[in-house]
Design a protein around this motif. Structure first.
Motif, PDB file in Angstrom:
ATOM      1  N   THR A 175      27.917  27.190  43.037  1.00  0.00           N
ATOM      2  CA  THR A 175      27.667  28.631  43.024  1.00  0.00           C
ATOM      3  C   THR A 175      28.811  29.406  43.667  1.00  0.00           C
ATOM      4  O   THR A 175      28.627  30.543  44.109  1.00  0.00           O
ATOM      5  N   ASP A 176      29.983  28.820  43.701  1.00  0.00           N
ATOM      6  CA  ASP A 176      31.129  29.407  44.394  1.00  0.00           C
ATOM      7  C   ASP A 176      31.449  30.820  43.907  1.00  0.00           C
ATOM      8  O   ASP A 176      31.472  31.092  42.708  1.00  0.00           O
ATOM      9  N   SER A 177      31.728  31.686  44.865  1.00  0.00           N
ATOM     10  CA  SER A 177      32.118  33.058  44.536  1.00  0.00           C
ATOM     11  C   SER A 177      32.952  33.613  45.676  1.00  0.00           C
ATOM     12  O   SER A 177      33.051  33.011  46.750  1.00  0.00           O
ATOM     13  N   VAL A 178      33.569  34.756  45.440  1.00  0.00           N
ATOM     14  CA  VAL A 178      34.362  35.429  46.464  1.00  0.00           C
ATOM     15  C   VAL A 178      33.965  36.897  46.517  1.00  0.00           C
ATOM     16  O   VAL A 178      33.381  37.425  45.561  1.00  0.00           O
ATOM     17  N   LEU A 179      34.281  37.546  47.611  1.00  0.00           N
ATOM     18  CA  LEU A 179      34.013  38.979  47.731  1.00  0.00           C
ATOM     19  C   LEU A 179      35.098  39.805  47.049  1.00  0.00           C
ATOM     20  O   LEU A 179      34.856  40.933  46.610  1.00  0.00           O
ATOM     21  N   ALA A 180      36.293  39.231  46.975  1.00  0.00           N
ATOM     22  CA  ALA A 180      37.418  39.901  46.316  1.00  0.00           C
ATOM     23  C   ALA A 180      38.400  38.845  45.837  1.00  0.00           C
ATOM     24  O   ALA A 180      38.507  37.770  46.432  1.00  0.00           O
ATOM     25  N   ILE A 181      39.092  39.134  44.754  1.00  0.00           N
ATOM     26  CA  ILE A 181      40.088  38.206  44.224  1.00  0.00           C
ATOM     27  C   ILE A 181      41.346  38.300  45.085  1.00  0.00           C
ATOM     28  O   ILE A 181      41.891  39.392  45.284  1.00  0.00           O
ATOM     29  N   PRO A 182      41.831  37.169  45.613  1.00  0.00           N
ATOM     30  CA  PRO A 182      43.048  37.194  46.440  1.00  0.00           C
ATOM     31  C   PRO A 182      44.277  37.656  45.652  1.00  0.00           C
ATOM     32  O   PRO A 182      44.291  37.656  44.415  1.00  0.00           O
ATOM     33  N   ALA A 183      45.301  38.032  46.360  1.00  0.00           N
ATOM     34  CA  ALA A 183      46.538  38.506  45.742  1.00  0.00           C
ATOM     35  C   ALA A 183      47.210  37.408  44.923  1.00  0.00           C
ATOM     36  O   ALA A 183      47.137  36.223  45.260  1.00  0.00           O
ATOM     37  N   ASP A 184      47.856  37.816  43.842  1.00  0.00           N
ATOM     38  CA  ASP A 184      48.696  36.938  43.007  1.00  0.00           C
ATOM     39  C   ASP A 184      47.922  35.859  42.266  1.00  0.00           C
ATOM     40  O   ASP A 184      48.508  34.864  41.826  1.00  0.00           O
ATOM     41  N   LEU A 211      45.081  39.793  34.615  1.00  0.00           N
ATOM     42  CA  LEU A 211      43.615  39.741  34.634  1.00  0.00           C
ATOM     43  C   LEU A 211      43.005  40.218  35.950  1.00  0.00           C
ATOM     44  O   LEU A 211      41.775  40.271  36.069  1.00  0.00           O
ATOM     45  N   THR A 212      43.827  40.576  36.908  1.00  0.00           N
ATOM     46  CA  THR A 212      43.322  40.885  38.253  1.00  0.00           C
ATOM     47  C   THR A 212      42.106  41.806  38.247  1.00  0.00           C
ATOM     48  O   THR A 212      41.105  41.554  38.927  1.00  0.00           O
ATOM     49  N   SER A 213      42.155  42.864  37.465  1.00  0.00           N
ATOM     50  CA  SER A 213      41.086  43.864  37.481  1.00  0.00           C
ATOM     51  C   SER A 213      39.815  43.409  36.781  1.00  0.00           C
ATOM     52  O   SER A 213      38.763  44.038  36.937  1.00  0.00           O
ATOM     53  N   VAL A 214      39.878  42.331  36.002  1.00  0.00           N
ATOM     54  CA  VAL A 214      38.695  41.890  35.242  1.00  0.00           C
ATOM     55  C   VAL A 214      38.219  40.493  35.623  1.00  0.00           C
ATOM     56  O   VAL A 214      37.232  40.003  35.063  1.00  0.00           O
TER      57      VAL A 214
END
Length: 254
Positions: A80-89, A60-63
Motif C-alpha cells: 500500500t506504499d504511498s507518499v505525501l508528495a513526489i520527490p524532486a527529479d 510527469l511530475t504534475s500527474v
C-alpha cells in the motif's frame, strides 16, 4: 499506519535496569545480527531519455500518482506504499524484485521505488537506496520493472548487504540477463529499457498498439500507459518512435 523516513547512523543493543534503586551492573552481549539488504541500482527508461543531455525528462511530475500504480495485473503488487508528495527529479514509479534464482518462482521480495532523471533507483524518500527489511545478506538476482517498458534483470546474482555496491545497467548490454535476445536498447552510448510495452506484459506487439495506444491516442496532460515517452501526451510520437521501432521485442526476464 504512517511512514517516516529515518537516517540511521548507528545500530546496537541497549541494556538497562529499573526500580527505585537499581543496582549497578554490566551488560554482556554475545552477538547480534541485523537482517535487511539494500539494492543500489542505476537504469534508464528509453522513452524519456534524452541522449544529448544524458538525462531523462521529468514531464510527469504534475500527474504522478501519490500511490504506486502496480496493484493490478500483470504486476499484482499488494503493498500500500504511498507518499505525501513526489520527490524532486523523479521520472516515475518502478518495481524492484529480488530472486534467489533466475526463475520467477524463486522470488524473495518486491518493493516499489522511484527512478530519477539521472537513472538512480531510490526509495520513497527520493534519495536512499531501496531497502528490503528482513531479507538476509546473500546473492540475489534483481529485477527492475516499469509499467510501459520491458523489464530487465541483472545478468548474475548480486552480493547484497546493508551497503551494496552500485549496479549500473546503462553501461553494457551484458549487464542485463539474456535468454537469447537483447535485454536492453542502445540509445546513444547508454543501454535502456525498451519502451512501447503498453499493457505491461513481456512483449511489445500489436496488442500494445491496438488495445492501449490506439484507444488512448489524443489523450493529454495525464498518466497514460500509451504514453511511451512519458511526456503526458499520447500521440503519433509514441507509436512511431517507440512502439513501431521496438515491435517484436520481448523481455528477457524469465
Amino acid at each position: 499506519v504512517f511512514h517516516h523516513a529515518m537516517t540511521v547512523a548507528k545500530v546496537g543493543l541497549f541494556v538497562g535496569n529499573a526500580g527505585s534503586a537499581p543496582p549497578v551492573f554490566a551488560g554482556t552481549i554475545d552477538y547480534f545480527r541485523t537482517d535487511g539488504v539494500v539494492v543500489n541500482l542505476k537504469a534508464i527508461l528509453q522513452g524519456p531519455y534524452v541522449a544529448a543531455g544524458d538525462s531523462m525528462r521529468v514531464s510527469l511530475t504534475s500527474v504522478l500518482p501519490l500511490k504506486h500504480p502496480y496493484g493490478a495485473a500483470p504486476w499484482s503488487y499488494t503493498g500500500t506504499d504511498s507518499v505525501l508528495a513526489i520527490p524532486a527529479d523523479v521520472v516515475d514509479w518502478v518495481l524492484v524484485s529480488l530472486r534467489s534464482g533466475t526463475a520467477a518462482a524463486t522470488g524473495v521480495d518486491t518493493a516499489v521505488a522511484f527512478i530519477k532523471k539521472d537513472g538512480s533507483i531510490v526509495g520513497l524518500d527520493g534519495s536512499s537506496t531501496v531497502a528490503f527489511q528482513g531479507v538476509k545478506f546473500g546473492n540475489y538476482y534483481v529485477v527492475l520493472r516499469h509499467r510501459n517498458h520491458l523489464a530487465v534483470m541483472t545478468a548474475n546474482a548480486l552480493a547484497l548487504n546493508s551497503s551494496s555496491a552500485l549496479y549500473d545497467f546503462t553501461t553494457a548490454q551484458a549487464k542485463a540477463y539474456s535468454g537469447g535476445g537483447d535485454g536492453m536498447k542502445l540509445v546513444g552510448s547508454r543501454y535502456a529499457l525498451f519502451g512501447g510495452n503498453g499493457n505491461g506484459d513481456k512483449f511489445i506487439n500489436a496488442i500494445d498498439r491496438n488495445s492501449v495506444w490506439r484507444v488512448q491516442n489524443g489523450s493529454s496532460n495525464g498518466y497514460y500507459m500509451g504514453d511511451f515517452n512519458l511526456d503526458r501526451f499520447v500521440n503519433a510520437t509514441d507509436r512511431n518512435l517507440f512502439w513501431r521501432v521496438n515491435n517484436g521485442s520481448s523481455s528477457q526476464v524469465p
